[in-house]
Write a protein that holds these residues in place. Structure first.
Motif, PDB file in Angstrom:
ATOM      1  N   LEU A 257       2.231  21.657  17.451  1.00 56.75           N
ATOM      2  CA  LEU A 257       2.877  20.292  16.934  1.00 56.75           C
ATOM      3  C   LEU A 257       1.910  19.516  18.157  1.00 56.75           C
ATOM      4  N   CYS A 258       2.581  20.080  19.247  1.00 53.27           N
ATOM      5  CA  CYS A 258       2.106  20.315  20.631  1.00 53.27           C
ATOM      6  C   CYS A 258       1.366  21.057  21.190  1.00 53.27           C
ATOM      7  N   PRO A 259       0.163  21.112  22.299  1.00 49.45           N
ATOM      8  CA  PRO A 259      -0.308  22.406  22.818  1.00 49.45           C
ATOM      9  C   PRO A 259       0.470  23.108  23.950  1.00 49.45           C
ATOM     10  N   HIS A 335      18.428  15.319   7.978  1.00 44.54           N
ATOM     11  CA  HIS A 335      17.796  15.880   6.635  1.00 44.54           C
ATOM     12  C   HIS A 335      18.089  17.268   7.206  1.00 44.54           C
ATOM     13  N   LYS A 336      18.998  17.932   8.077  1.00 44.61           N
ATOM     14  CA  LYS A 336      18.985  19.160   8.500  1.00 44.61           C
ATOM     15  C   LYS A 336      20.386  19.753   7.643  1.00 44.61           C
ATOM     16  N   GLY A 337      19.863  20.802   7.434  1.00 40.49           N
ATOM     17  CA  GLY A 337      20.350  21.219   6.014  1.00 40.49           C
ATOM     18  C   GLY A 337      20.231  21.589   4.460  1.00 40.49           C
ATOM     19  N   LYS A 338      19.024  20.172   4.874  1.00 40.77           N
ATOM     20  CA  LYS A 338      18.191  20.314   3.082  1.00 40.77           C
ATOM     21  C   LYS A 338      16.866  21.017   2.911  1.00 40.77           C
ATOM     22  N   PRO A 339      16.746  21.693   2.383  1.00 35.32           N
ATOM     23  CA  PRO A 339      15.546  22.197   1.945  1.00 35.32           C
ATOM     24  C   PRO A 339      14.098  22.233   2.646  1.00 35.32           C
ATOM     25  N   LEU A 340      13.455  22.737   2.995  1.00 31.12           N
ATOM     26  CA  LEU A 340      12.192  22.855   3.445  1.00 31.12           C
ATOM     27  C   LEU A 340      11.269  22.368   2.955  1.00 31.12           C
ATOM     28  N   ALA A 341      10.278  21.393   2.673  1.00 32.71           N
ATOM     29  CA  ALA A 341       9.263  21.902   1.825  1.00 32.71           C
ATOM     30  C   ALA A 341       8.535  23.001   1.426  1.00 32.71           C
ATOM     31  N   PRO A 342       7.836  23.439   0.333  1.00 30.58           N
ATOM     32  CA  PRO A 342       6.998  24.002   0.723  1.00 30.58           C
ATOM     33  C   PRO A 342       5.405  24.274   1.962  1.00 30.58           C
ATOM     34  N   GLY A 343       5.633  25.326   2.728  1.00 31.78           N
ATOM     35  CA  GLY A 343       4.490  25.213   4.175  1.00 31.78           C
ATOM     36  C   GLY A 343       5.486  24.937   5.719  1.00 31.78           C
ATOM     37  N   GLU A 344       6.232  23.683   4.666  1.00 35.75           N
ATOM     38  CA  GLU A 344       6.758  22.489   6.588  1.00 35.75           C
ATOM     39  C   GLU A 344       7.194  23.664   7.208  1.00 35.75           C
ATOM     40  N   THR A 345       7.468  23.142   8.352  1.00 30.29           N
ATOM     41  CA  THR A 345       8.185  24.113   9.307  1.00 30.29           C
ATOM     42  C   THR A 345       9.541  22.847  10.055  1.00 30.29           C
ATOM     43  N   GLU A 346      10.572  23.363  10.497  1.00 29.04           N
ATOM     44  CA  GLU A 346      11.372  22.620  10.746  1.00 29.04           C
ATOM     45  C   GLU A 346      10.929  21.318  11.831  1.00 29.04           C
ATOM     46  N   GLN A 347      10.464  21.755  12.419  1.00 30.92           N
ATOM     47  CA  GLN A 347       9.615  20.853  13.180  1.00 30.92           C
ATOM     48  C   GLN A 347       8.816  19.671  12.482  1.00 30.92           C
ATOM     49  N   TYR A 464       2.433   5.647  14.219  1.00 33.41           N
ATOM     50  CA  TYR A 464       1.266   6.420  14.290  1.00 33.41           C
ATOM     51  C   TYR A 464       2.093   8.121  14.034  1.00 33.41           C
ATOM     52  N   ILE A 465       3.689   8.116  14.471  1.00 33.94           N
ATOM     53  CA  ILE A 465       4.301   9.327  14.164  1.00 33.94           C
ATOM     54  C   ILE A 465       3.955   8.878  12.239  1.00 33.94           C
ATOM     55  N   PHE A 466       4.749   7.989  11.671  1.00 34.57           N
ATOM     56  CA  PHE A 466       4.914   8.241   9.659  1.00 34.57           C
ATOM     57  C   PHE A 466       3.168   8.975   9.866  1.00 34.57           C
ATOM     58  N   ILE A 467       2.357   7.541  10.177  1.00 36.18           N
ATOM     59  CA  ILE A 467       0.766   8.673   9.945  1.00 36.18           C
ATOM     60  C   ILE A 467       0.492   9.623  10.568  1.00 36.18           C
ATOM     61  N   HIS A 468       0.819  10.565  11.105  1.00 34.58           N
ATOM     62  CA  HIS A 468       0.821  11.506  11.722  1.00 34.58           C
ATOM     63  C   HIS A 468       1.606  12.223  10.472  1.00 34.58           C
ATOM     64  N   CYS A 469       2.328  12.313  10.617  1.00 27.72           N
ATOM     65  CA  CYS A 469       3.703  12.928   9.730  1.00 27.72           C
ATOM     66  C   CYS A 469       3.360  12.990   7.769  1.00 27.72           C
ATOM     67  N   LYS A 471       0.101  12.407   6.880  1.00 33.42           N
ATOM     68  CA  LYS A 471      -1.665  13.443   7.440  1.00 33.42           C
ATOM     69  C   LYS A 471      -1.436  14.954   6.991  1.00 33.42           C
ATOM     70  N   VAL A 472       0.023  15.502   8.213  1.00 37.67           N
ATOM     71  CA  VAL A 472       0.109  16.809   7.606  1.00 37.67           C
ATOM     72  C   VAL A 472       0.579  17.324   6.156  1.00 37.67           C
ATOM     73  N   ALA A 473       1.655  16.393   6.142  1.00 36.93           N
ATOM     74  CA  ALA A 473       1.227  16.958   4.641  1.00 36.93           C
ATOM     75  C   ALA A 473       0.486  16.489   3.546  1.00 36.93           C
ATOM     76  N   GLN A 474      -0.381  16.380   4.007  1.00 38.58           N
ATOM     77  CA  GLN A 474      -1.279  15.926   2.695  1.00 38.58           C
ATOM     78  C   GLN A 474      -2.087  16.826   2.945  1.00 38.58           C
ATOM     79  N   GLN A 475      -2.476  17.376   4.154  1.00 42.52           N
ATOM     80  CA  GLN A 475      -3.270  18.836   4.319  1.00 42.52           C
ATOM     81  C   GLN A 475      -2.542  20.258   3.723  1.00 42.52           C
ATOM     82  N   ARG A 476      -0.965  20.090   4.199  1.00 40.53           N
ATOM     83  CA  ARG A 476      -0.388  21.313   3.628  1.00 40.53           C
ATOM     84  C   ARG A 476      -0.069  21.335   1.989  1.00 40.53           C
TER      85      ARG A 476
END
Length: 494
Positions: A257-259, A335-347, A464-469, A471-476
């Motif tokens: 997510l961040c260099p 969101h803690k304790g809920k299952p992550l989406a396929p390919g989604e990281t905790e970050q 900006y954070i919402f749009i970024h998330c 985009k990441v979800a769409q790419q995934r």
């Protein structure tokens, strides 16, 4: 083995509780300076700057203490500025030298500051300048080292961070308690001498309940720290984070997510938009606090009883920061304790939750600014509530977002740089105040309207954070679709 786990959990809980006590009773006491000023004036500090002005008929006279007020204001201005500006150096020290070295410096500064006040007097009023500055810098260092305690409770990490930040804000009540005790006959010197003795608690906590280095995010179940007859199971946080990032990239085939480099983090849009978000709202709060007294005098037609009533109401609402701040943490940890989406990281999940927190904080600031700009005295009760709510969300959310969006081994430096740059931006309050007192004749309406319009810019960050998330979800999703199609229709053999 279960006994070892039980002992570790007990140590974690003691660290959490003692850290809460430390932040609530010591770390941010300097922000209760308004209560301390009453005591200092009664004890005659800077009283030599008060002058008697004789009336034209040689019978009426009054005492002008504007010079005394300016000195008290200057003491707090320097202390609050250093509190933020030196965060960059403090953050670098924390990342480079670890928790123990940073806390020993914090305790040294804090004890020096309290002792200077304890042994000061009206004849040595100038000691207040280094004293309050030492207390402010030592207090923010204590808060900085406590932020990492949230790593011990991954499911409630943001909640712990925001809780500590709220306790830091509410610790301003300590000077209010000193004021009440002073009215009961307890001297200011005795109160500050007691604070100095309490530094023993900070030292014991440093050696017994805090690590020498850093607390890693998601420590193993056998991770220990502090004094023990066995060697503590500590980690090199930087190496651990790098290994985790590498493993994450290898399994998910996504970029971090961040260099990794500090420079890349600072030049990222996440950092820049977050800096703008923090700086604008902090400027709005500082200007409101700095102009509160003349604003109340103007709206109350200079009725001292009415001004005192509203000033006390504002002081008491500030104590509620510790109650408001955890709400923001609960939002970020929902969101803690809920299952992550396929390919989604905790970050990714943490960042997506933070977008709602950032948006609500921005909305609170807009409502607070509109309410503060309305020249209606009874409405200021609502302004006080919105102010303390937004302030508790602002600083807790600031630390929590930095811990989510950037590597843990850069947390201290990034948090320090963020506070340092926002402190420089907050210096704009002085030309704003001069404009109100000068050209605008004491009426801050135009400045308030301008700041309200400026506040609209803070919504860029959560959007900006919402749009970024998204985009990441769409790419995934596209990556998962391609992988599914490839497995369903394998390439034909030649």
């Amino acid at each position: 083995m279960s006994g070892c786990k039980s002992g570790t959990r007990l140590r974690y809980r003691l660290t959490l509780a003692s850290g809460m006590l430390e932040c609530l009773c010591f770390a941010g006491v300097v922000f209760g300076y308004a209560s301390l000023v009453f005591v200092l004036k009664e004890d005659g500090y800077f009283s030599q700057l008060c002058i008697n002005i004789t009336g034209t008929n040689d019978t009426l006279s009054r005492t002008d203490c504007s010079g005394q007020d300016e000195q008290f204001s200057l003491v707090f201005t320097i202390a609050s500025f250093l509190n933020n500006f030196l965060c960059l150096l403090n953050g670098y020290l924390f990342d480079r030298c670890g928790t123990m070295a940073t806390r020993l410096l914090a305790v040294s500064l804090y004890t020096t500051g309290t002792l200077l006040v304890a042994f000061s007097s009206a004849a040595y009023s100038v000691l207040l300048f280094p004293a309050l500055s030492c207390i402010a810098v030592g207090g923010i260092l204590l808060l900085l080292t406590n932020m990492q305690v949230g790593n011990l409770f991954p499911a409630h990490r943001s909640t712990v961070i925001t809780l500590y930040s709220g306790a830091f804000d509410s610790s301003s009540a300590v000077f209010l308690i000193m004021k009440v005790l002073h009215e009961q006959g307890v001297s200011l010197h005795a109160s500050f001498l007691f604070l100095s003795i309490c530094s023993i608690i900070h030292l014991l906590r440093t050696f017994l309940l805090m690590p020498r280095g850093h607390i890693p995010y998601h420590p193993s179940e056998y991770y220990t720290y502090g004094f023990s007859f066995k060697k503590a199971n500590t980690y090199n946080v930087e190496e651990l984070e790098r290994m985790r990032a590498g493993a994450m990239a290898a399994h998910t085939h996504t970029y971090a997510l961040c260099p990794v480099s500090f420079r890349s983090c600072v030049l990222s849009w996440f950092f820049l938009w977050h800096l703008l978000w923090l700086s604008i709202m902090q400027l709005r709060h500082y200007l409101f606090i700095g102009t509160l007294n003349p604003m109340l005098n103007r709206l109350a037609n200079k009725d001292p009883a009415l001004v005192s009533q509203y000033t006390n109401a504002f002081a008491f609402t500030q104590l509620c920061g510790v109650l408001c701040a955890p709400w923001n943490g609960l939002i970020m940890d929902r969101h803690k304790g809920k299952p992550l989406a396929p390919g989604e990281t905790e970050q990714d999940a943490d960042l997506q939750s933070s977008s709602l927190s950032l948006f609500l904080t921005s909305l609170q600031c807009l409502l607070f600014s509109v309410s503060a700009s309305t020249p209606l005295l009874p409405l200021q009760y609502l302004t006080f509530i919105l102010q303390v709510l937004n302030r508790s969300f602002l600083y807790g959310g600031n630390a929590a977002f930095i811990s989510i969006a950037f590597p843990a081994y850069h947390f201290g430096k990034l948090y320090g740089l963020m506070m340092c740059l926002s402190a420089v931006f907050s210096l704009l309050q002085y030309p704003c105040f001069a404009l109100v007192q000068g050209a605008l004749g004491g009426d801050p309406l135009f400045v308030d309207v301008a700041l309200t319009l400026l506040t609209l810019l803070v919504f860029i960050h959560p959007i900006y954070i919402f749009i970024h998330c998204r985009k990441v979800a769409q790419q995934r999703k596209e990556t998962d679709t391609v992988a599914t199609v490839s497995s369903t229709f394998p390439k034909a053999r030649l």
